[in-house]
Scaffold this motif. Structure first.
Motif, PDB file in Angstrom:
ATOM      1  N   LYS A 202       1.873  -6.264 -22.627  1.00 38.15           N
ATOM      2  CA  LYS A 202       0.934  -6.938 -21.736  1.00 38.15           C
ATOM      3  C   LYS A 202       1.124  -6.435 -20.315  1.00 38.15           C
ATOM      4  CE  LYS A 202       3.928 -10.886 -20.959  1.00 38.15           C
ATOM      5  NZ  LYS A 202       4.167 -12.298 -21.049  1.00 38.15           N
ATOM      6  N   PRO A 203       0.099  -6.386 -19.461  1.00 43.92           N
ATOM      7  CA  PRO A 203      -1.212  -6.931 -19.776  1.00 43.92           C
ATOM      8  C   PRO A 203      -2.206  -5.933 -20.354  1.00 43.92           C
ATOM      9  CG  PRO A 203      -1.128  -6.345 -17.455  1.00 43.92           C
ATOM     10  CD  PRO A 203       0.204  -5.953 -18.054  1.00 43.92           C
TER      11      PRO A 203
ATOM     12  N   ALA B 143       4.208  -9.706 -27.833  1.00 38.05           N
ATOM     13  CA  ALA B 143       3.680  -9.642 -26.474  1.00 38.05           C
ATOM     14  C   ALA B 143       4.000 -10.904 -25.673  1.00 38.05           C
ATOM     15  CB  ALA B 143       2.175  -9.435 -26.515  1.00 38.05           C
TER      16      ALA B 143
ATOM     17  N   VAL C   3      -6.082 -11.848 -23.450  1.00 37.45           N
ATOM     18  CA  VAL C   3      -5.646 -11.536 -24.811  1.00 37.45           C
ATOM     19  C   VAL C   3      -6.204 -12.600 -25.755  1.00 37.45           C
ATOM     20  CG1 VAL C   3      -3.672 -11.261 -26.359  1.00 37.45           C
ATOM     21  CG2 VAL C   3      -3.560 -10.369 -24.025  1.00 37.45           C
TER      22      VAL C   3
END
Lengths: 93, 362
Positions: free
Chosen positions: B91-92, B261, B289
């Motif tokens: 991430k991101p 993540a 996400v």
């Protein structure tokens, strides 16, 4: 039931007898602990097959609620990657 | 330079394709990766017709729904990469993918994980004997590759997958010796169960497989009856000669990439396992996400498509900031469809699970 003829972790060839032994003799109490000591869940499928089964066995053997159990840590890569692929990776590829 | 996309979708099953369909109405530079050769996920092997209302592709075969979705995607806006696996999400904005050439870094603004689910395994004696198959593998062999996968099958699991795959096996000329179900009830739709029973297939509830036996391959299964606490009842063993035991005992959402993540992962029994917490537009606790389809809780393809629509809509809206009333209108339509889909008695479980998932966490 013959516990040594029931496969739980296919990748590392771990049986139900092995998992019960890990719980009762070795005193392991979570999927994560069993993974670190016995390697179950560290093979090709990364616990996708055995993870749920091992949680169920722990839950049953130790009378712990399934929902209170923490999931085992998962790390990259999510699928098998050969060392060659890692070695030949270049930034900007 | 690594490739850059507005939206990166992992998984080209019903949820992923539906996400791309909606997102591509409003934005471009959309990438879909899928580990299989062909897109469609489970849809591509579903030769049966869907139920529900017309809006949910009722009476259209799964494989045709897949083609409808694919035909509707604009090639200028949506890029599809088959035989490509997502192996890590940082991430991101970074996804590492693996294809025949090796590893590549992909940059994205929004990510939609439509990674589906994986079949559950069961513990019984000699469960590693050749001839023990997952229902998904059987369906792939029959319906994608045209291979008759067995001669005499015992099916474990009387949910919709077990019932439908049993019927499809019979269509392929395979003998179904019976369907065994541990719970006292048939989990799947009555119409599917009735169809099998009319053809003389016994469905044994409160039964399970003790083990499979044979010399190097499955030659027989021993089943036994279960008591009220799912304990095996002595003296109820029965031997059935088979060459294949097919497992259809449920699915577990595939959330590894989201879990890695740092998405908030929660065990929800009604959704079949650990799932990523998400809001009403399928966004996880990590902004940008999204999750959709079975990965957000195991349901049916119709629900997966609607969740995909929702995730695609929100992702596109956050990028393009198009007309708010258009956005709200479309959101309302998808919400309504999802709600009407989940009102049936078979969806109570999923709905309860979804409620717990959203209410408890946000």
């Amino acid at each position: 039931m013959k516990d040594d003829q029931i496969i739980i972790c296919r990748c590392e060839d771990g049986t139900l007898a092995d998992v019960k032994d890990a719980i009762h003799r070795l005193g392991l109490r979570s999927v994560e602990e069993i993974k670190r000591v016995k390697r179950f869940g560290m093979g090709h499928c990364q616990g996708k097959t055995c993870g749920k089964l091992i949680s169920q066995i722990i839950s049953r053997e130790l009378n712990i609620s399934y929902e209170d159990m923490a999931p085992a840590t998962t790390r990259q890569p999510a699928k098998a990657v050969s060392v060659k692929e890692f070695a030949s990776y270049q930034e900007g590829n | 330079m690594s490739e850059e996309y507005n939206i990166v979708i992992v998984g080209a099953g019903p949820a992923g394709l539906a996400a791309a369909t909606t997102a591509s109405k409003y934005t471009n530079k959309i990438l879909i990766v899928d580990e299989n050769i062909k897109p469609g996920g489970q849809l591509s092997k579903q030769t049966h017709k869907f139920f529900g209302s017309k809006n949910h592709y009722a009476s259209v075969r799964g494989v045709n729904i897949c083609n409808i979705l694919l035909d509707g995607l604009s090639k200028e806006k949506v890029c599809f990469r088959p035989e490509t696996s997502a192996i890590g999400f940082y991430k991101p904005d970074t996804l590492i993918i693996q294809d025949k050439e090796g590893l590549h870094k992909i940059k994205g603004n929004k990510f939609i994980f439509a990674t589906g689910a994986i079949e559950n395994m069961v513990s019984f004696e000699n469960n590693d004997l050749p001839g023990v198959y997952g229902a998904g593998a059987m369906q792939t062999l029959m319906n994608l590759y045209g291979v008759k996968p067995a001669e005499k099958v015992l099916m474990l699991g009387a949910g919709n997958i077990g019932l439908i795959v049993s019927y499809q096996l019979m269509q392929a000329g395979v003998e179904i010796m019976g369907v065994v179900e541990a719970s006292p009830f048939i989990g799947g739709y009555h119409v599917h169960a009735a169809k099998l029973r009319r053809m003389g297939v016994p469905i044994l509830t409160s039964h399970t497989v003790k083990g499979v036996y044979g010399d190097g391959k499955v030659e027989k299964a021993i089943i036994h009856k279960l008591g009220g606490g799912f304990e095996p009842l002595h003296g109820t063993e029965k031997t059935i000669e088979i060459d294949t035991l097919c497992l259809a005992v449920g699915l577990t959402p595939s959330v590894e990439l989201l879990h890695q993540a740092g998405c908030n992962i929660k065990f929800i029994k009604e959704l079949s396992g650990y799932v990523s917490v998400h809001d009403d537009m399928m966004e996880t606790n990590i902004p940008g996400v999204f999750v959709a389809g079975d990965a957000s809780g195991v349901e049916e393809a119709s629900a997966a498509m609607l969740e995909g629509n929702m995730a695609g809509l929100k992702a596109a809206y956050d990028i393009e900031g198009f007309n708010r009333s258009v956005f709200l209108n479309e959101k309302e339509i998808v919400e309504f469809e999802l709600k009407s889909l989940r009102t049936g008695p078979f969806c109570e479980r999923a709905q309860a699970g979804k409620k717990r998932l959203m209410v408890e966490e946000r």
